[in-house]
Design a protein around this motif. Sequence first.
Motif, PDB file in Angstrom:
ATOM      1  N   ARG A  32       0.836  -1.214   0.000  1.00 12.61           N
ATOM      2  CA  ARG A  32       0.000   0.000   0.000  1.00 12.61           C
ATOM      3  C   ARG A  32       0.869   1.261   0.000  1.00 12.61           C
ATOM      4  O   ARG A  32       0.564   2.235  -0.700  1.00 12.61           O
ATOM      5  CB  ARG A  32      -0.924   0.011   1.214  1.00 12.61           C
ATOM      6  N   THR A  33       1.940   1.253   0.788  1.00 16.82           N
ATOM      7  CA  THR A  33       2.805   2.436   0.814  1.00 16.82           C
ATOM      8  C   THR A  33       3.528   2.617  -0.519  1.00 16.82           C
ATOM      9  O   THR A  33       3.708   3.746  -0.986  1.00 16.82           O
ATOM     10  CB  THR A  33       3.831   2.344   1.957  1.00 16.82           C
ATOM     11  N   GLU A  34       3.939   1.508  -1.134  1.00 17.46           N
ATOM     12  CA  GLU A  34       4.595   1.613  -2.439  1.00 17.46           C
ATOM     13  C   GLU A  34       3.602   2.124  -3.491  1.00 17.46           C
ATOM     14  O   GLU A  34       3.955   2.932  -4.358  1.00 17.46           O
ATOM     15  CB  GLU A  34       5.144   0.245  -2.862  1.00 17.46           C
ATOM     16  N   HIS A  35       2.373   1.657  -3.413  1.00 20.28           N
ATOM     17  CA  HIS A  35       1.331   2.105  -4.341  1.00 20.28           C
ATOM     18  C   HIS A  35       1.081   3.607  -4.178  1.00 20.28           C
ATOM     19  O   HIS A  35       0.966   4.347  -5.170  1.00 20.28           O
ATOM     20  CB  HIS A  35       0.048   1.309  -4.074  1.00 20.28           C
ATOM     21  N   ALA A  36       1.013   4.073  -2.935  1.00 18.25           N
ATOM     22  CA  ALA A  36       0.798   5.502  -2.691  1.00 18.25           C
ATOM     23  C   ALA A  36       1.972   6.335  -3.195  1.00 18.25           C
ATOM     24  O   ALA A  36       1.794   7.487  -3.615  1.00 18.25           O
ATOM     25  CB  ALA A  36       0.574   5.749  -1.201  1.00 18.25           C
ATOM     26  N   SER A  37       3.167   5.758  -3.161  1.00 21.52           N
ATOM     27  CA  SER A  37       4.342   6.493  -3.633  1.00 21.52           C
ATOM     28  C   SER A  37       4.270   6.785  -5.125  1.00 21.52           C
ATOM     29  O   SER A  37       4.881   7.748  -5.604  1.00 21.52           O
ATOM     30  CB  SER A  37       5.617   5.703  -3.324  1.00 21.52           C
ATOM     31  N   VAL A  38       3.546   5.964  -5.870  1.00 19.80           N
ATOM     32  CA  VAL A  38       3.375   6.235  -7.305  1.00 19.80           C
ATOM     33  C   VAL A  38       2.713   7.602  -7.484  1.00 19.80           C
ATOM     34  O   VAL A  38       3.142   8.426  -8.303  1.00 19.80           O
ATOM     35  CB  VAL A  38       2.534   5.132  -7.973  1.00 19.80           C
ATOM     36  N   ALA A  39       1.660   7.844  -6.704  1.00 23.53           N
ATOM     37  CA  ALA A  39       0.967   9.134  -6.778  1.00 23.53           C
ATOM     38  C   ALA A  39       1.867  10.267  -6.306  1.00 23.53           C
ATOM     39  O   ALA A  39       1.850  11.371  -6.870  1.00 23.53           O
ATOM     40  CB  ALA A  39      -0.306   9.086  -5.934  1.00 23.53           C
ATOM     41  N   ALA A  40       2.664  10.014  -5.264  1.00 27.54           N
ATOM     42  CA  ALA A  40       3.550  11.057  -4.746  1.00 27.54           C
ATOM     43  C   ALA A  40       4.580  11.470  -5.794  1.00 27.54           C
ATOM     44  O   ALA A  40       4.895  12.658  -5.938  1.00 27.54           O
ATOM     45  CB  ALA A  40       4.240  10.564  -3.476  1.00 27.54           C
ATOM     46  N   PHE A  41       5.110  10.511  -6.524  1.00 31.12           N
ATOM     47  CA  PHE A  41       6.083  10.852  -7.567  1.00 31.12           C
ATOM     48  C   PHE A  41       5.405  11.536  -8.759  1.00 31.12           C
ATOM     49  O   PHE A  41       6.026  12.365  -9.436  1.00 31.12           O
ATOM     50  CB  PHE A  41       6.844   9.610  -8.015  1.00 31.12           C
ATOM     51  N   ALA A  42       4.153  11.179  -9.020  1.00 27.93           N
ATOM     52  CA  ALA A  42       3.420  11.890 -10.071  1.00 27.93           C
ATOM     53  C   ALA A  42       3.254  13.360  -9.691  1.00 27.93           C
ATOM     54  O   ALA A  42       3.414  14.262 -10.526  1.00 27.93           O
ATOM     55  CB  ALA A  42       2.058  11.240 -10.294  1.00 27.93           C
ATOM     56  N   ARG A  43       2.950  13.617  -8.413  1.00 27.89           N
ATOM     57  CA  ARG A  43       2.838  14.994  -7.933  1.00 27.89           C
ATOM     58  C   ARG A  43       4.188  15.709  -8.026  1.00 27.89           C
ATOM     59  O   ARG A  43       4.258  16.886  -8.397  1.00 27.89           O
ATOM     60  CB  ARG A  43       2.351  14.986  -6.490  1.00 27.89           C
ATOM     61  N   LEU A  44       5.254  14.990  -7.710  1.00 30.51           N
ATOM     62  CA  LEU A  44       6.590  15.575  -7.810  1.00 30.51           C
ATOM     63  C   LEU A  44       6.889  15.985  -9.251  1.00 30.51           C
ATOM     64  O   LEU A  44       7.453  17.058  -9.497  1.00 30.51           O
ATOM     65  CB  LEU A  44       7.635  14.575  -7.315  1.00 30.51           C
ATOM     66  N   THR A  45       6.512  15.137 -10.196  1.00 35.97           N
ATOM     67  CA  THR A  45       6.732  15.473 -11.606  1.00 35.97           C
ATOM     68  C   THR A  45       6.034  16.779 -11.969  1.00 35.97           C
ATOM     69  O   THR A  45       6.618  17.664 -12.610  1.00 35.97           O
ATOM     70  CB  THR A  45       6.219  14.341 -12.512  1.00 35.97           C
ATOM     71  N   LEU A  46       4.780  16.920 -11.550  1.00 39.26           N
ATOM     72  CA  LEU A  46       4.031  18.139 -11.853  1.00 39.26           C
ATOM     73  C   LEU A  46       4.663  19.358 -11.180  1.00 39.26           C
ATOM     74  O   LEU A  46       4.742  20.442 -11.775  1.00 39.26           O
ATOM     75  CB  LEU A  46       2.576  17.984 -11.402  1.00 39.26           C
ATOM     76  N   ASP A  47       5.112  19.189  -9.937  1.00 41.65           N
ATOM     77  CA  ASP A  47       5.742  20.306  -9.231  1.00 41.65           C
ATOM     78  C   ASP A  47       7.032  20.739  -9.927  1.00 41.65           C
ATOM     79  O   ASP A  47       7.314  21.939 -10.066  1.00 41.65           O
ATOM     80  CB  ASP A  47       6.044  19.913  -7.785  1.00 41.65           C
ATOM     81  N   LEU A  48       7.822  19.767 -10.347  1.00 40.45           N
ATOM     82  CA  LEU A  48       9.072  20.094 -11.034  1.00 40.45           C
ATOM     83  C   LEU A  48       8.798  20.814 -12.355  1.00 40.45           C
ATOM     84  O   LEU A  48       9.477  21.789 -12.704  1.00 40.45           O
ATOM     85  CB  LEU A  48       9.882  18.820 -11.283  1.00 40.45           C
ATOM     86  N   LEU A  49       7.805  20.328 -13.084  1.00 40.06           N
ATOM     87  CA  LEU A  49       7.448  20.992 -14.339  1.00 40.06           C
ATOM     88  C   LEU A  49       6.956  22.411 -14.081  1.00 40.06           C
ATOM     89  O   LEU A  49       7.301  23.352 -14.804  1.00 40.06           O
ATOM     90  CB  LEU A  49       6.372  20.184 -15.064  1.00 40.06           C
ATOM     91  N   GLY A  50       6.151  22.575 -13.041  1.00 38.25           N
ATOM     92  CA  GLY A  50       5.610  23.889 -12.725  1.00 38.25           C
ATOM     93  C   GLY A  50       6.673  24.901 -12.349  1.00 38.25           C
ATOM     94  O   GLY A  50       6.511  26.103 -12.583  1.00 38.25           O
ATOM     95  N   LEU A  51       7.769  24.429 -11.771  1.00 35.33           N
ATOM     96  CA  LEU A  51       8.844  25.325 -11.348  1.00 35.33           C
ATOM     97  C   LEU A  51       9.945  25.461 -12.394  1.00 35.33           C
ATOM     98  O   LEU A  51      10.931  26.161 -12.168  1.00 35.33           O
ATOM     99  CB  LEU A  51       9.450  24.829 -10.032  1.00 35.33           C
ATOM    100  N   GLY A  52       9.785  24.775 -13.521  1.00 36.72           N
ATOM    101  CA  GLY A  52      10.781  24.905 -14.581  1.00 36.72           C
ATOM    102  C   GLY A  52      12.050  24.120 -14.334  1.00 36.72           C
ATOM    103  O   GLY A  52      13.138  24.550 -14.729  1.00 36.72           O
ATOM    104  N   ALA A  53      11.938  22.957 -13.699  1.00 39.80           N
ATOM    105  CA  ALA A  53      13.118  22.140 -13.412  1.00 39.80           C
ATOM    106  C   ALA A  53      13.708  21.585 -14.708  1.00 39.80           C
ATOM    107  O   ALA A  53      12.996  21.400 -15.703  1.00 39.80           O
ATOM    108  CB  ALA A  53      12.744  20.997 -12.475  1.00 39.80           C
ATOM    109  N   PRO A  54      14.996  21.289 -14.703  1.00 39.41           N
ATOM    110  CA  PRO A  54      15.640  20.753 -15.912  1.00 39.41           C
ATOM    111  C   PRO A  54      15.160  19.336 -16.226  1.00 39.41           C
ATOM    112  O   PRO A  54      14.689  18.615 -15.329  1.00 39.41           O
ATOM    113  CB  PRO A  54      17.131  20.774 -15.550  1.00 39.41           C
ATOM    114  N   PRO A  55      15.286  18.903 -17.477  1.00 36.20           N
ATOM    115  CA  PRO A  55      14.780  17.588 -17.897  1.00 36.20           C
ATOM    116  C   PRO A  55      15.264  16.409 -17.058  1.00 36.20           C
ATOM    117  O   PRO A  55      14.461  15.508 -16.773  1.00 36.20           O
ATOM    118  CB  PRO A  55      15.256  17.479 -19.354  1.00 36.20           C
ATOM    119  N   PRO A  56      16.541  16.344 -16.642  1.00 31.56           N
ATOM    120  CA  PRO A  56      16.965  15.167 -15.864  1.00 31.56           C
ATOM    121  C   PRO A  56      16.173  14.973 -14.571  1.00 31.56           C
ATOM    122  O   PRO A  56      15.879  13.834 -14.189  1.00 31.56           O
ATOM    123  CB  PRO A  56      18.445  15.452 -15.573  1.00 31.56           C
ATOM    124  N   LEU A  57      15.808  16.061 -13.900  1.00 35.23           N
ATOM    125  CA  LEU A  57      15.035  15.931 -12.663  1.00 35.23           C
ATOM    126  C   LEU A  57      13.627  15.415 -12.950  1.00 35.23           C
ATOM    127  O   LEU A  57      13.091  14.586 -12.205  1.00 35.23           O
ATOM    128  CB  LEU A  57      14.960  17.275 -11.936  1.00 35.23           C
TER     129      LEU A  57
END
Length: 384
Positions: free
Chosen positions: A182-207
């Motif tokens: 369950r915790t690993e499954h929830a982490s999928v959503a957390a990393f999806a949110r991280l992707t959106l946050d990085l894109l929103g802040l203009g992070a470089p492609p590797p991140l």
Amino acid sequence: MTQPDQPGYREPSTPTAAAPWNPRAVLAFKLSLASVLLVPAFMLLLPLLHVAGIRSREIALLAVAMIALASLASLYLGYRGARSGLDVRREVPSHPVAERGRSLATAAVPLGILGVAMQLFGFLFACLVLPVIGRGRQVRHLGRPALPPLQPDGSWASQPIVLHVDPASREDLAARWRENGRTEHASVAAFARLTLDLLGLGAPPPLVAAAQRDALDEVRHAELCFALARAIDGRAVSPGAFPEAAHLPSLSRVRVVALASLAVDSLIDGAINEGVSARLAAAVALRCEEGAFRDALKTIAADEGRHAAHGWDVVEWCVAEGGAPVLHALHGALSGLPRSARERLPTAADEGSWERWGIHGHALEAESYARTLDDARRRVQRLG
């Protein structure tokens, strides 16, 4: 020699002493500067204790208590510095020399506010996640992890695995592996949110790319955990609908606040929590009696170690983008974290008797957390 009555004559100038600094302005600036530097200075205690080889629980608790007091003192000094700076700015100078130092008073106001705001921000964030540290990036609601419900379904438990486990422990052991899933499954959503946050802040492609890869890793981890649970008790169970994943909060529109929030989140859930998970998985893998548990944990350890490294990459990028305010938030967050943390474990696993089946005990957890936290404190200290 030119005489007073001759053309071009000028009275000799009398040297004047430099105008003194306004003492209240100097005090305001010093208070504000102290509010920014106090907690980082106290945090030097932990690396020094580590170098000196002092590891007793009493000394460690004393060091953490001192850092917590330093955080409170930092808040007070920041408030006093900002308040004093405002008072000086409002004064009508009685003499021109009183003007000297008003620029210091002006600087003291935002500096004091910055020290208060960022230390408080990081400290409160750390206090919110304090009781639930240790399982990687999570979906959180008011600081508490949100996990998907379980339902009869074999879609996340389809990998064929054969295990030999003590029949008396099967039910509880399978439940624990499903909790890990369950915790690993929830982490999928957390990393999806991280992707959106990085894109929103203009992070470089590797991140951004690394966040996507990390999410796919968590899918594999969840499948492994649910498949192991099924191999233990024979039940086909998978995570159900997880609506909380669709309603994760977004970052602030104020860029520096967003960078500070992302940095603190990546420090705690990424660098520290993922780092703890990597250490635990690697250590328990060496103690497993069953090859299936050992192989799964080796995979998880390697992936979580890479996730922790990515967390540090995000932290460093946020610091490079946001500067001092982000650093203050990181120091505040570290000052709010405990020296030790305990995950809720089944009573039977508490003493480490389940480590042969891939479930860590409290002693190993405490060691992994302490080492990861010490490393994090030293690394943040090097950032500034």
